[in-house]
Design an enzyme around this catalytic site. Structure first.
Site, PDB file in Angstrom:
ATOM      1  N   HIS A 147      -7.260  -4.689  -0.844  1.00 25.89           N
ATOM      2  CA  HIS A 147      -6.604  -5.969  -1.115  1.00 25.89           C
ATOM      3  C   HIS A 147      -7.315  -6.707  -2.238  1.00 25.89           C
ATOM      4  O   HIS A 147      -7.167  -7.921  -2.384  1.00 25.89           O
ATOM      5  CB  HIS A 147      -6.606  -6.845   0.136  1.00 25.89           C
ATOM      6  CG  HIS A 147      -6.220  -6.116   1.369  1.00 25.89           C
ATOM      7  ND1 HIS A 147      -7.142  -5.567   2.218  1.00 25.89           N
ATOM      8  CD2 HIS A 147      -5.002  -5.805   1.869  1.00 25.89           C
ATOM      9  CE1 HIS A 147      -6.506  -4.959   3.211  1.00 25.89           C
ATOM     10  NE2 HIS A 147      -5.208  -5.085   3.019  1.00 25.89           N
ATOM     11  N   HIS A 164       0.827  -1.209   0.000  1.00 22.04           N
ATOM     12  CA  HIS A 164       0.000   0.000   0.000  1.00 22.04           C
ATOM     13  C   HIS A 164       0.860   1.257   0.000  1.00 22.04           C
ATOM     14  O   HIS A 164       0.376   2.335   0.339  1.00 22.04           O
ATOM     15  CB  HIS A 164      -0.909   0.014   1.226  1.00 22.04           C
ATOM     16  CG  HIS A 164      -1.741  -1.203   1.401  1.00 22.04           C
ATOM     17  ND1 HIS A 164      -2.636  -1.621   0.436  1.00 22.04           N
ATOM     18  CD2 HIS A 164      -1.834  -2.107   2.413  1.00 22.04           C
ATOM     19  CE1 HIS A 164      -3.236  -2.731   0.865  1.00 22.04           C
ATOM     20  NE2 HIS A 164      -2.761  -3.047   2.047  1.00 22.04           N
TER      21      HIS A 164
END
Lengths: 333, 333
Positions: free
Chosen positions: B219, B57
């Protein structure tokens, strides 16, 4: 083609509307012809820096307009040179009486149009000089270029020359520093994927699922060689060797190392590339004294990266460190 | 799978080596267990902020360690919660005697592990509180979450709570401000493409050439709906409507608007999205008083974007404006 856009023909103007809405404290945007200037332009008595080129390379150049960097940027259509009237209007808008430096990447269209704009501006009594970047070691001539292409060093040059102008250097001095940066800078890029120009609607080139293009241009121009996919270690070895041997950078040199993403490459991969570059240079006695890691000169959504080195001296390092306040690069203010 | 990596199992540790080599002025990196702390940690008498989560991320969270933001970040394996021992060691390393706030995104693994680490740290005499972000309006429960997922507000919260800690607020005060930010923040994301976890070697999900996923998780968790590709205008209309109606944000409100890229989306598209969001909010009398545009909470190379709004008041705006010096966000210093 899946993109976050509306009509392909409106991409640039809608991007400009977004920039204008987002950054009124930093820039003013003008339309027809399109150009972006510092919110406080013209800055009286300061040398003004104007750059420009095709859109699709964001944040370059519009994201680098602001205090300590560019006074104006002229965005062309995607991957297409801006026109002389954009450059002329931008030059007039930012002229503070101390002269204007055009920063031009070495592509035939950009060179021709900036030369024409400079002539027209001189005809209106504005002192104009130009510097051309040509740091890409990958190939000699290319699809849109005679000689070497101008790539990553342009970002670094705009920052350093912008700081020189901000501290009050003359046009001749700013130009000399810009030329020094270009002369001491070298770059090379690579692609894992192609990119799609919105108005074309299909990928600029084809690349196999297990292939990469080494020495790619920022408009997808062919590079040196197409290879089967390799590790980050091997990819950096190939690119950094070409870059280091070209100047050459030598043991004891201090450099600014710039690891750039092409637009579709995530930061996690750029740090892995930086780690490889750091080790590569360390093994050769070359010290990274400054760095920049991120996607600053892009090719739409292309996946890939480029490496740029600049040999530093104390003055260039100090100019790099000087405050800058733009949408794309900011520190010290 | 084409990525700029070496062995898939070495991605996180090599990224950490890259961060350590690039930013020794900002951070120190520790290994086994892996965590990143401010270069000047522990800061005596200051509340310390610790966050963490799966890698992939970036720049969140490691890129937000530094003055005015996080004191420590714990990177897990890609898309996998860090372990309690990482969090415990980070908590101990940054504890300056004024207590530690854990900033946790609402995913079951993260919650469980941060709770365990907090218990262990309390056992060693450290005062620990936690705030959980859950700003994603897309879905109620999800693949890794009971309740709503924590997404974009986490970036904003880390900046604002970091500024509160930096000015000397107590642990209770910093926690209250963090909770206020989460309560006044809402987000929604979308994907044009999937992404590939290096150790999986294949895309997390499949998406057709003409499809997009609205309400995607960071995700790749399923969103609200899969639709045929639409224009940026229509996409923003769908997402911004869901976000605005949820709090709700009302005419007269001032907001921070955050347009985030998922990792593979170029900046030119994010400015087009910002332009649409600006017009959408303007038509409803909601004023964007601050903004952030770029790829700050990503999902590897996923193409797509998310929109986050935070309802501002004078204190939150001032804390947002306060100086910050991290690899990922920097201004004022």
């Amino acid at each position: 083609m899946k993109k976050l856009i509306n009509k392909p023909e409106d991409v640039v103007v809608e991007e400009l509307h977004g920039i204008a809405a987002a950054h009124p404290d930093l820039v003013k945007v003008y339309y027809e012809p399109n150009y972006i200037v510092r919110a406080d332009a013209p800055v009286k008595g300061k040398v003004a820096l104007v750059s420009g080129g095709g859109s699709g390379h964001e944040p370059m150049h519009g994201g680098f307009v602001g205090k300590g960097m560019l006074d104006a940027a002229c965005p062309g259509a995607v991957f297409t040179s801006p026109t002389p009237d954009q450059m002329l209007e931008a030059t007039k808008a930012v002229n503070g009486g101390a002269g204007v430096l055009h920063i031009v990447k070495n592509y035939t269209g950009d060179i021709m149009n900036f030369e024409m704009a400079a002539e027209l501006a001189r005809g209106e009594g504005i002192e104009v000089e130009a510097v051309v970047t040509n740091d890409d070691v990958a190939v000699k001539d290319s699809l849109y270029t005679a000689g070497r292409r101008g790539v990553g060093i342009t970002v670094i040059l705009e920052k350093i020359a912008g700081a020189a102008a901000e501290r009050g250097d003359s046009l001749a001095q700013v130009k000399a520093i810009a030329e020094q940066v270009n002369a001491q800078g070298r770059s090379m890029g690579m692609a894992l994927t192609s990119c799609t120009v919105p108005q074309a609607g299909k990928p600029t080139f084809e690349l196999g699922d297990d292939e990469m293009e080494i020495g790619i241009g920022i408009h997808g121009e062919p590079g040196r060689t197409r290879l089967k996919m390799k590790s980050a270690h091997e990819i950096v070895e190939i690119m950094a060797t070409a870059v280091v041997e070209d100047l050459p950078y030598k043991s004891g040199d201090e450099v600014l190392a710039f690891v750039n993403g092409m637009g579709g490459t995530p930061l996690i991969e750029l740090y892995i590339v930086y780690n490889e570059l750091y080790q590569f240079l360390q093994a050769r006695g070359i010290k990274i004294a400054r760095n920049l890691i991120g996607s600053y000169i892009t090719s739409l959504e292309m996946a890939g990266c480029s490496i740029t080195l600049l040999k530093l001296d104390d003055q260039l390092a100090a100019l790099w460190d000087a405050p800058v306040k733009t949408a794309g690069l900011r520190w010290g203010v």
